[in-house]
Design a protein around this motif. Structure first.
Motif, PDB file in Angstrom:
ATOM      1  N   LEU A 134       1.150  -0.709  -0.200  1.00 57.02           N
ATOM      2  CA  LEU A 134       0.270   0.040  -0.230  1.00 57.02           C
ATOM      3  C   LEU A 134       1.059   1.469   0.107  1.00 57.02           C
ATOM      4  O   LEU A 134       0.947   2.061  -0.885  1.00 57.02           O
ATOM      5  N   CYS A 135       1.626   1.285   1.264  1.00 53.29           N
ATOM      6  CA  CYS A 135       3.056   2.510   1.052  1.00 53.29           C
ATOM      7  C   CYS A 135       3.792   2.500  -0.185  1.00 53.29           C
ATOM      8  O   CYS A 135       3.770   4.000  -1.213  1.00 53.29           O
ATOM      9  N   LEU A 136       3.939   1.660  -1.387  1.00 54.41           N
ATOM     10  CA  LEU A 136       4.319   2.060  -2.540  1.00 54.41           C
ATOM     11  C   LEU A 136       3.688   2.722  -3.652  1.00 54.41           C
ATOM     12  O   LEU A 136       3.711   3.159  -4.817  1.00 54.41           O
ATOM     13  N   HIS A 137       2.338   1.709  -3.309  1.00 54.99           N
ATOM     14  CA  HIS A 137       0.998   2.336  -4.503  1.00 54.99           C
ATOM     15  C   HIS A 137       0.764   3.905  -4.035  1.00 54.99           C
ATOM     16  O   HIS A 137       0.886   4.093  -5.069  1.00 54.99           O
ATOM     17  N   VAL A 138       0.908   4.257  -2.839  1.00 53.03           N
ATOM     18  CA  VAL A 138       0.676   6.091  -2.712  1.00 53.03           C
ATOM     19  C   VAL A 138       1.981   6.550  -3.303  1.00 53.03           C
ATOM     20  O   VAL A 138       1.796   7.540  -4.115  1.00 53.03           O
ATOM     21  N   VAL A 139       3.432   5.770  -2.599  1.00 51.19           N
ATOM     22  CA  VAL A 139       4.699   6.154  -4.009  1.00 51.19           C
ATOM     23  C   VAL A 139       4.212   6.518  -5.076  1.00 51.19           C
ATOM     24  O   VAL A 139       4.538   7.781  -5.586  1.00 51.19           O
ATOM     25  N   ARG A 140       3.793   5.185  -5.950  1.00 44.64           N
ATOM     26  CA  ARG A 140       3.469   5.394  -7.222  1.00 44.64           C
ATOM     27  C   ARG A 140       2.592   6.463  -8.378  1.00 44.64           C
ATOM     28  O   ARG A 140       2.595   7.413  -8.719  1.00 44.64           O
ATOM     29  N   THR A 141       1.487   6.429  -6.999  1.00 46.03           N
ATOM     30  CA  THR A 141       0.345   6.932  -7.526  1.00 46.03           C
ATOM     31  C   THR A 141       1.084   9.058  -7.147  1.00 46.03           C
ATOM     32  O   THR A 141       0.762   9.455  -8.405  1.00 46.03           O
ATOM     33  N   ASP A 142       1.591   8.774  -5.890  1.00 45.19           N
ATOM     34  CA  ASP A 142       2.290  10.676  -5.918  1.00 45.19           C
ATOM     35  C   ASP A 142       3.248  11.007  -7.195  1.00 45.19           C
ATOM     36  O   ASP A 142       3.437  12.284  -7.215  1.00 45.19           O
ATOM     37  N   HIS A 143       3.888  10.497  -7.271  1.00 38.64           N
ATOM     38  CA  HIS A 143       5.443  10.358  -7.854  1.00 38.64           C
ATOM     39  C   HIS A 143       5.651   9.634  -9.185  1.00 38.64           C
ATOM     40  O   HIS A 143       6.807   9.995  -9.850  1.00 38.64           O
TER      41      HIS A 143
END
Length: 329
Positions: free
Chosen positions: A179-188
């Motif tokens: 989930l944290c990597l998904h958020v990083v991917r979504t953000d950047h």
């Protein structure tokens, strides 16, 4: 989806809310993953701080106490609030929400903060009323208890994580990393997320819809793994690859290969291959000036129309919109 390059100058502020009997690994996951997300020049894209109710020490499941630097006031200015999992004995509504926690979580959401949970942290979000009418997930072993306590939540314990607008939930332990990597991917974008994953020595992507690995046997013989066939396919995403090709690479019958592939990945070979092609297309859109037609061919979609259809289904936007979101016009 938006272009977040402006966030580099001012790192995104993350508050991790540790509750009594917090799970040690869940607590450390956000700092590790988001701390690894950096610009090519090495600038941090996120700051991660820990708080507790009243700023007091709280016990963890790992045999130590958490000594925070902040109380609930940290949630008043955070861009993202993350609630890690807690031990099963503390999951009742009266125990998981200390005084002021529900109000602080709701206030953070109401002013526009992103709210996340890892594993059984979803119980806290549900107790605060943030999951009512939403789709969410938690550790599969606690699904029955969750449903009994919060029947108004659309619980899906079969997936790794769920993103429902600004409220995101994940399944047990390692799914918090996903989930944290998904958020990083979504953000950047994919490139930043992939660098963060390499820094953390974890797989860069497991799709949120992938099944949790619930009591599935691990293959006993290393030679019987489908890993070699998967790597072979990754090198040939631009070529036609069918199930027989993959089974032949693993030296298995199609039936055996399909069964073992799903036990190892949680996906069918066709689902996995489509996921790999979509992710490769996303990377090319972010990092190259190839036309959409060229991206489609190099990713194995053959036509731009096919790429557009699958990217829209997976991400919700067209290739051109996706490229603008991460690279600008």
């Amino acid at each position: 989806m938006r272009n977040n390059r402006a966030m580099v100058a001012t790192p995104h502020r993350i508050a991790v809310l540790a509750l009594d009997d917090v799970v040690g690994l869940d607590l450390g996951t956000p700092a590790q993953v988001f701390g690894a997300a950096r610009t090519p020049a090495g600038a941090r894209l996120y700051t991660v701080e820990v708080c507790t109710p009243g700023g007091r020490p709280v016990p963890s499941t790992a045999g130590y106490q958490v000594l925070p630097d902040h109380g609930l006031e940290l949630l008043e200015t955070a861009d993202t609030v993350i609630v890690p999992g807690v031990h099963g004995a503390a999951l009742t509504p009266d125990r998981i929400l200390a005084a002021g926690v529900a109000d602080a979580l709701r206030a953070a959401y109401d002013r526009g903060a992103r709210i996340m949970s890892i594993c059984t942290g979803a119980f806290a979000l549900a107790a605060a009323g943030l999951l009512d009418g939403r789709r969410a997930t938690t550790h599969w072993a606690y699904a029955d208890r969750f449903r009994a306590l919060y029947p108004g939540v659309d619980l899906d314990p079969e997936v790794l994580f769920v993103a429902d607008d600004r409220v995101l939930t994940s399944a047990g332990v390692a799914a918090g990393i996903d989930l944290c990597l998904h958020v990083v991917r979504t953000d950047h974008g994919s490139e930043v997320a992939n660098r963060a994953a390499r820094r953390c020595v974890v797989p860069p992507w497991r799709d949120g819809g992938q099944a949790q690995f619930i009591e599935r046997p691990v293959p006993k013989v290393a030679d019987a793994s489908t890993a070699g066939a998967r790597e072979w396919a990754r090198q040939r995403l631009h070529e036609p690859v069918n199930l027989r090709d993959l089974a032949d690479q693993a030296r298995m019958s199609v039936r055996t290969f399909t069964r073992r592939f799903r036990s190892e990945t949680g996906l069918s070979p066709a689902q996995w291959l489509l996921q790999q092609r979509t992710d490769h297309a996303r990377l090319l859109l972010e990092t190259t000036d190839l036309s959409v037609d060229q991206v489609a061919r190099r990713s194995g979609f053959t036509t731009a129309a096919s790429l557009r259809q699958h990217l829209n289904h997976r991400v919700g936007v067209s290739p051109s919109t996706y490229r603008r979101a991460f690279r600008g016009t």
